[in-house]
Scaffold this motif. Sequence first.
Motif, mmCIF file in Angstrom:
data_model
loop_
_atom_site.group_PDB
_atom_site.id
_atom_site.type_symbol
_atom_site.label_atom_id
_atom_site.label_comp_id
_atom_site.label_asym_id
_atom_site.label_seq_id
_atom_site.Cartn_x
_atom_site.Cartn_y
_atom_site.Cartn_z
ATOM 1 N N LEU A 182 0.840 -1.194 0.000
ATOM 2 C CA LEU A 182 0.000 0.000 0.000
ATOM 3 C C LEU A 182 0.875 1.245 0.000
ATOM 4 C CD1 LEU A 182 -2.372 -1.270 2.809
ATOM 5 C CD2 LEU A 182 -2.758 -1.405 0.341
ATOM 6 N N HIS A 183 0.383 2.296 -0.649
ATOM 7 C CA HIS A 183 1.183 3.517 -0.767
ATOM 8 C C HIS A 183 0.301 4.747 -0.594
ATOM 9 C CE1 HIS A 183 4.290 6.249 -2.116
ATOM 10 N NE2 HIS A 183 3.474 6.731 -3.032
ATOM 11 N N TRP A 184 0.814 5.716 0.186
ATOM 12 C CA TRP A 184 0.178 7.021 0.353
ATOM 13 C C TRP A 184 1.146 8.054 -0.211
ATOM 14 C CZ3 TRP A 184 -0.434 2.984 3.517
ATOM 15 C CH2 TRP A 184 -1.738 2.672 3.941
ATOM 16 N N LYS A 185 0.902 8.488 -1.437
ATOM 17 C CA LYS A 185 1.820 9.396 -2.126
ATOM 18 C C LYS A 185 1.976 10.720 -1.382
ATOM 19 C CE LYS A 185 2.635 11.642 -6.534
ATOM 20 N NZ LYS A 185 2.155 11.877 -7.888
ATOM 21 N N ASP A 186 0.874 11.289 -0.908
ATOM 22 C CA ASP A 186 0.919 12.582 -0.219
ATOM 23 C C ASP A 186 1.819 12.569 1.014
ATOM 24 O OD1 ASP A 186 -0.912 13.417 -2.109
ATOM 25 O OD2 ASP A 186 -2.617 13.383 -0.745
ATOM 26 N N MET A 187 1.921 11.413 1.648
ATOM 27 C CA MET A 187 2.704 11.306 2.881
ATOM 28 C C MET A 187 3.993 10.529 2.685
ATOM 29 S SD MET A 187 -0.300 10.612 5.615
ATOM 30 C CE MET A 187 -1.249 9.549 4.547
ATOM 31 N N ASP A 188 4.228 10.047 1.466
ATOM 32 C CA ASP A 188 5.402 9.235 1.176
ATOM 33 C C ASP A 188 5.500 8.060 2.157
ATOM 34 O OD1 ASP A 188 7.655 8.475 -0.258
ATOM 35 O OD2 ASP A 188 8.996 9.588 1.071
ATOM 36 N N GLU A 189 4.402 7.339 2.298
ATOM 37 C CA GLU A 189 4.317 6.207 3.228
ATOM 38 C C GLU A 189 4.024 4.934 2.446
ATOM 39 O OE1 GLU A 189 5.101 4.519 6.217
ATOM 40 O OE2 GLU A 189 4.292 6.331 7.128
ATOM 41 N N ASP A 190 4.728 3.865 2.782
ATOM 42 C CA ASP A 190 4.522 2.560 2.158
ATOM 43 C C ASP A 190 4.425 1.491 3.226
ATOM 44 O OD1 ASP A 190 4.979 2.987 -0.874
ATOM 45 O OD2 ASP A 190 6.630 4.057 0.079
ATOM 46 N N ILE A 191 3.511 0.541 3.016
ATOM 47 C CA ILE A 191 3.385 -0.613 3.906
ATOM 48 C C ILE A 191 3.321 -1.851 3.024
ATOM 49 C CG2 ILE A 191 2.022 -1.769 5.672
ATOM 50 C CD1 ILE A 191 0.873 0.909 6.471
ATOM 51 N N SER A 192 4.207 -2.784 3.260
ATOM 52 C CA SER A 192 4.229 -4.001 2.441
ATOM 53 C C SER A 192 3.129 -4.964 2.882
ATOM 54 C CB SER A 192 5.583 -4.694 2.552
ATOM 55 O OG SER A 192 5.730 -5.282 3.826
ATOM 56 N N PHE A 193 2.657 -5.768 1.936
ATOM 57 C CA PHE A 193 1.700 -6.818 2.275
ATOM 58 C C PHE A 193 2.334 -7.813 3.232
ATOM 59 C CE2 PHE A 193 -0.187 -5.907 -2.048
ATOM 60 C CZ PHE A 193 -1.285 -5.255 -1.546
ATOM 61 N N GLU A 194 3.598 -8.095 3.004
ATOM 62 C CA GLU A 194 4.312 -9.055 3.842
ATOM 63 C C GLU A 194 4.256 -8.674 5.319
ATOM 64 O OE1 GLU A 194 8.711 -11.120 4.205
ATOM 65 O OE2 GLU A 194 8.516 -9.224 3.146
ATOM 66 N N SER A 195 4.359 -7.386 5.609
ATOM 67 C CA SER A 195 4.381 -6.961 7.011
ATOM 68 C C SER A 195 3.064 -7.246 7.727
ATOM 69 C CB SER A 195 4.732 -5.479 7.122
ATOM 70 O OG SER A 195 3.752 -4.672 6.514
ATOM 71 N N PHE A 196 1.977 -7.386 6.993
ATOM 72 C CA PHE A 196 0.701 -7.740 7.622
ATOM 73 C C PHE A 196 0.676 -9.195 8.071
ATOM 74 C CE2 PHE A 196 -0.755 -3.881 5.518
ATOM 75 C CZ PHE A 196 -1.659 -3.363 6.435
ATOM 76 N N THR A 197 1.620 -9.990 7.624
ATOM 77 C CA THR A 197 1.645 -11.407 7.993
ATOM 78 C C THR A 197 2.612 -11.715 9.130
ATOM 79 O OG1 THR A 197 3.364 -11.988 6.379
ATOM 80 C CG2 THR A 197 1.071 -12.065 5.620
#
Length: 80
Positions: free
Chosen positions: A52-67
Amino acid sequence: MNTVKRLWFDNERICIETVEGEIRSQPMRYFPRLRKATDIQRSRWTQSRSGLHWKDMDEDISFESFTWEDNDPLTLYRQE
């Protein structure tokens, strides 16, 4: 888990539901930019192949980290 059907914020967690019906979450304490963001900023997310990516905040969360069992994105970088 590659396609997010729904994303929401519940108390101090970011939650996702996949098209397969799987629900996962992570603590917001690891994502201070998202924690401080407005509802409008949080709603402006996009999905890539890896997460997942939030361009306005330059934030990324990987799918892997949810596991990860403890959902701590820093776990891989800690040395014992």
